[in-house]
Design a protein around this motif. Structure first.
Motif, PDB file in Angstrom:
ATOM      1  N   MET A 138       0.818  -1.193   0.000  1.00  0.00           N
ATOM      2  CA  MET A 138       0.000   0.000   0.000  1.00  0.00           C
ATOM      3  C   MET A 138       0.867   1.264   0.000  1.00  0.00           C
ATOM      4  O   MET A 138       0.552   2.215  -0.690  1.00  0.00           O
ATOM      5  CB  MET A 138      -0.940  -0.014   1.210  1.00  0.00           C
ATOM      6  CG  MET A 138      -1.907   1.140   1.209  1.00  0.00           C
ATOM      7  SD  MET A 138      -2.952   1.213  -0.242  1.00  0.00           S
ATOM      8  CE  MET A 138      -4.456   0.602   0.410  1.00  0.00           C
ATOM      9  N   THR A 139       1.938   1.264   0.752  1.00  0.00           N
ATOM     10  CA  THR A 139       2.831   2.425   0.788  1.00  0.00           C
ATOM     11  C   THR A 139       3.405   2.696  -0.597  1.00  0.00           C
ATOM     12  O   THR A 139       3.541   3.858  -0.993  1.00  0.00           O
ATOM     13  CB  THR A 139       3.966   2.192   1.801  1.00  0.00           C
ATOM     14  OG1 THR A 139       3.380   1.927   3.072  1.00  0.00           O
ATOM     15  CG2 THR A 139       4.855   3.401   1.907  1.00  0.00           C
ATOM     16  N   ASP A 140       3.744   1.640  -1.336  1.00  0.00           N
ATOM     17  CA  ASP A 140       4.270   1.826  -2.691  1.00  0.00           C
ATOM     18  C   ASP A 140       3.244   2.499  -3.594  1.00  0.00           C
ATOM     19  O   ASP A 140       3.597   3.340  -4.421  1.00  0.00           O
ATOM     20  CB  ASP A 140       4.689   0.484  -3.296  1.00  0.00           C
ATOM     21  CG  ASP A 140       5.952  -0.070  -2.659  1.00  0.00           C
ATOM     22  OD1 ASP A 140       6.686   0.709  -2.013  1.00  0.00           O
ATOM     23  OD2 ASP A 140       6.200  -1.281  -2.803  1.00  0.00           O
ATOM     24  N   GLU A 141       1.981   2.143  -3.425  1.00  0.00           N
ATOM     25  CA  GLU A 141       0.926   2.743  -4.246  1.00  0.00           C
ATOM     26  C   GLU A 141       0.770   4.233  -3.910  1.00  0.00           C
ATOM     27  O   GLU A 141       0.617   5.064  -4.815  1.00  0.00           O
ATOM     28  CB  GLU A 141      -0.404   2.010  -4.007  1.00  0.00           C
ATOM     29  CG  GLU A 141      -1.478   2.409  -4.978  1.00  0.00           C
ATOM     30  CD  GLU A 141      -2.725   1.540  -4.843  1.00  0.00           C
ATOM     31  OE1 GLU A 141      -3.804   2.086  -5.144  1.00  0.00           O
ATOM     32  OE2 GLU A 141      -2.623   0.375  -4.458  1.00  0.00           O
ATOM     33  N   ARG A 153       3.125   6.163  -2.660  1.00  0.00           N
ATOM     34  CA  ARG A 153       4.340   6.817  -3.163  1.00  0.00           C
ATOM     35  C   ARG A 153       4.239   7.044  -4.671  1.00  0.00           C
ATOM     36  O   ARG A 153       4.588   8.117  -5.173  1.00  0.00           O
ATOM     37  CB  ARG A 153       5.576   5.980  -2.830  1.00  0.00           C
ATOM     38  CG  ARG A 153       6.890   6.697  -3.178  1.00  0.00           C
ATOM     39  CD  ARG A 153       8.122   5.892  -2.785  1.00  0.00           C
ATOM     40  NE  ARG A 153       8.164   5.657  -1.348  1.00  0.00           N
ATOM     41  CZ  ARG A 153       8.171   4.444  -0.773  1.00  0.00           C
ATOM     42  NH1 ARG A 153       8.155   3.356  -1.515  1.00  0.00           N
ATOM     43  NH2 ARG A 153       8.219   4.323   0.524  1.00  0.00           N
ATOM     44  N   ALA A 154       3.751   6.049  -5.406  1.00  0.00           N
ATOM     45  CA  ALA A 154       3.610   6.190  -6.855  1.00  0.00           C
ATOM     46  C   ALA A 154       2.596   7.285  -7.195  1.00  0.00           C
ATOM     47  O   ALA A 154       2.839   8.109  -8.093  1.00  0.00           O
ATOM     48  CB  ALA A 154       3.183   4.861  -7.474  1.00  0.00           C
ATOM     49  N   ALA A 155       1.485   7.317  -6.467  1.00  0.00           N
ATOM     50  CA  ALA A 155       0.473   8.350  -6.713  1.00  0.00           C
ATOM     51  C   ALA A 155       1.036   9.736  -6.387  1.00  0.00           C
ATOM     52  O   ALA A 155       0.760  10.708  -7.103  1.00  0.00           O
ATOM     53  CB  ALA A 155      -0.777   8.067  -5.884  1.00  0.00           C
ATOM     54  N   MET A 156       1.828   9.827  -5.324  1.00  0.00           N
ATOM     55  CA  MET A 156       2.436  11.102  -4.950  1.00  0.00           C
ATOM     56  C   MET A 156       3.389  11.569  -6.056  1.00  0.00           C
ATOM     57  O   MET A 156       3.384  12.741  -6.436  1.00  0.00           O
ATOM     58  CB  MET A 156       3.186  10.964  -3.623  1.00  0.00           C
ATOM     59  CG  MET A 156       3.754  12.258  -3.098  1.00  0.00           C
ATOM     60  SD  MET A 156       4.459  12.135  -1.446  1.00  0.00           S
ATOM     61  CE  MET A 156       5.936  11.181  -1.749  1.00  0.00           C
ATOM     62  N   ASN A 157       4.178  10.671  -6.602  1.00  0.00           N
ATOM     63  CA  ASN A 157       5.076  11.025  -7.702  1.00  0.00           C
ATOM     64  C   ASN A 157       4.298  11.482  -8.925  1.00  0.00           C
ATOM     65  O   ASN A 157       4.706  12.426  -9.614  1.00  0.00           O
ATOM     66  CB  ASN A 157       5.988   9.851  -8.038  1.00  0.00           C
ATOM     67  CG  ASN A 157       7.055   9.631  -6.988  1.00  0.00           C
ATOM     68  OD1 ASN A 157       7.432  10.553  -6.268  1.00  0.00           O
ATOM     69  ND2 ASN A 157       7.535   8.408  -6.876  1.00  0.00           N
ATOM     70  N   GLU A 158       3.164  10.828  -9.199  1.00  0.00           N
ATOM     71  CA  GLU A 158       2.319  11.242 -10.319  1.00  0.00           C
ATOM     72  C   GLU A 158       1.757  12.639 -10.081  1.00  0.00           C
ATOM     73  O   GLU A 158       1.700  13.462 -11.001  1.00  0.00           O
ATOM     74  CB  GLU A 158       1.172  10.253 -10.506  1.00  0.00           C
ATOM     75  CG  GLU A 158       1.603   8.891 -11.004  1.00  0.00           C
ATOM     76  CD  GLU A 158       0.471   7.866 -10.952  1.00  0.00           C
ATOM     77  OE1 GLU A 158      -0.717   8.267 -11.006  1.00  0.00           O
ATOM     78  OE2 GLU A 158       0.778   6.668 -10.850  1.00  0.00           O
ATOM     79  N   LEU A 159       1.363  12.918  -8.838  1.00  0.00           N
ATOM     80  CA  LEU A 159       0.844  14.238  -8.499  1.00  0.00           C
ATOM     81  C   LEU A 159       1.918  15.305  -8.678  1.00  0.00           C
ATOM     82  O   LEU A 159       1.670  16.367  -9.269  1.00  0.00           O
ATOM     83  CB  LEU A 159       0.323  14.244  -7.061  1.00  0.00           C
ATOM     84  CG  LEU A 159      -0.203  15.570  -6.538  1.00  0.00           C
ATOM     85  CD1 LEU A 159      -1.427  16.023  -7.329  1.00  0.00           C
ATOM     86  CD2 LEU A 159      -0.532  15.458  -5.060  1.00  0.00           C
ATOM     87  N   PHE A 160       3.122  15.034  -8.198  1.00  0.00           N
ATOM     88  CA  PHE A 160       4.230  15.988  -8.356  1.00  0.00           C
ATOM     89  C   PHE A 160       4.532  16.224  -9.827  1.00  0.00           C
ATOM     90  O   PHE A 160       4.792  17.349 -10.249  1.00  0.00           O
ATOM     91  CB  PHE A 160       5.496  15.499  -7.649  1.00  0.00           C
ATOM     92  CG  PHE A 160       5.426  15.528  -6.151  1.00  0.00           C
ATOM     93  CD1 PHE A 160       4.513  16.314  -5.467  1.00  0.00           C
ATOM     94  CD2 PHE A 160       6.294  14.752  -5.418  1.00  0.00           C
ATOM     95  CE1 PHE A 160       4.461  16.337  -4.088  1.00  0.00           C
ATOM     96  CE2 PHE A 160       6.253  14.760  -4.032  1.00  0.00           C
ATOM     97  CZ  PHE A 160       5.338  15.559  -3.360  1.00  0.00           C
ATOM     98  N   ALA A 161       4.508  15.167 -10.633  1.00  0.00           N
ATOM     99  CA  ALA A 161       4.782  15.305 -12.063  1.00  0.00           C
ATOM    100  C   ALA A 161       3.709  16.152 -12.740  1.00  0.00           C
ATOM    101  O   ALA A 161       4.021  17.013 -13.576  1.00  0.00           O
ATOM    102  CB  ALA A 161       4.868  13.924 -12.722  1.00  0.00           C
TER     103      ALA A 161
END
Length: 142
Positions: free
Chosen positions: A1-4, A6-14
């Protein structure tokens, strides 16, 4: 769940970086950086360019260039402070208030469209997670 998360956070930053990097598509339209600065100016009303740069998280040099453009467009005005003539105070013009109100209405409409598919419980959970991420990011810099 943490990986998901983190991935969503990176998508938001991008997505945020893409938004910041986009130039306005139409002449007279505002960039995301200009809108952010204008919302900060509206929130606190008239202030110095340096204060506005801090509020909008921009460098003073970037703020000066941004204000030059906005002043030429008639959205902001700069005038000498009556209390301290060394300071230049920035404020929104009537036209600036109108432009910002129209921009806010478009943003709010799009926000309702995108977030309207989620119920209050989901939105509350999302807000709590985002605040936890803010805490995480702030703690990494210490």
């Amino acid at each position: 769940m943490t990986d998901e998360v983190r991935a969503a956070m990176n998508e938001l930053f991008a997505a945020e970086r893409r938004l910041r990097g986009r130039d306005p598509h139409r002449a007279g339209d505002l960039s995301a950086t200009q809108v952010r600065a204008l919302f900060q100016l509206e929130r606190g009303e008239a202030c110095t360019a340096g204060e506005l740069a801090k509020r909008a998280d921009l460098s003073p040099a970037s703020m000066t260039a941004l204000l030059d453009q906005l002043e030429q467009s008639g959205i902001v005005e700069r005038r000498r402070s009556e209390k301290d003539r060394r300071q230049v105070i920035v404020s929104l013009t009537d036209a600036g208030h109108e432009v910002l109100a129209a921009k806010r209405a478009r943003i709010e409409e799009r926000t309702r469209e995108v977030l309207g598919v989620h119920n209050d419980e989901e939105l509350d959970a999302a807000a709590r997670v985002m605040r936890s991420l803010v805490e995480l990011l702030d703690s990494l810099g210490k």
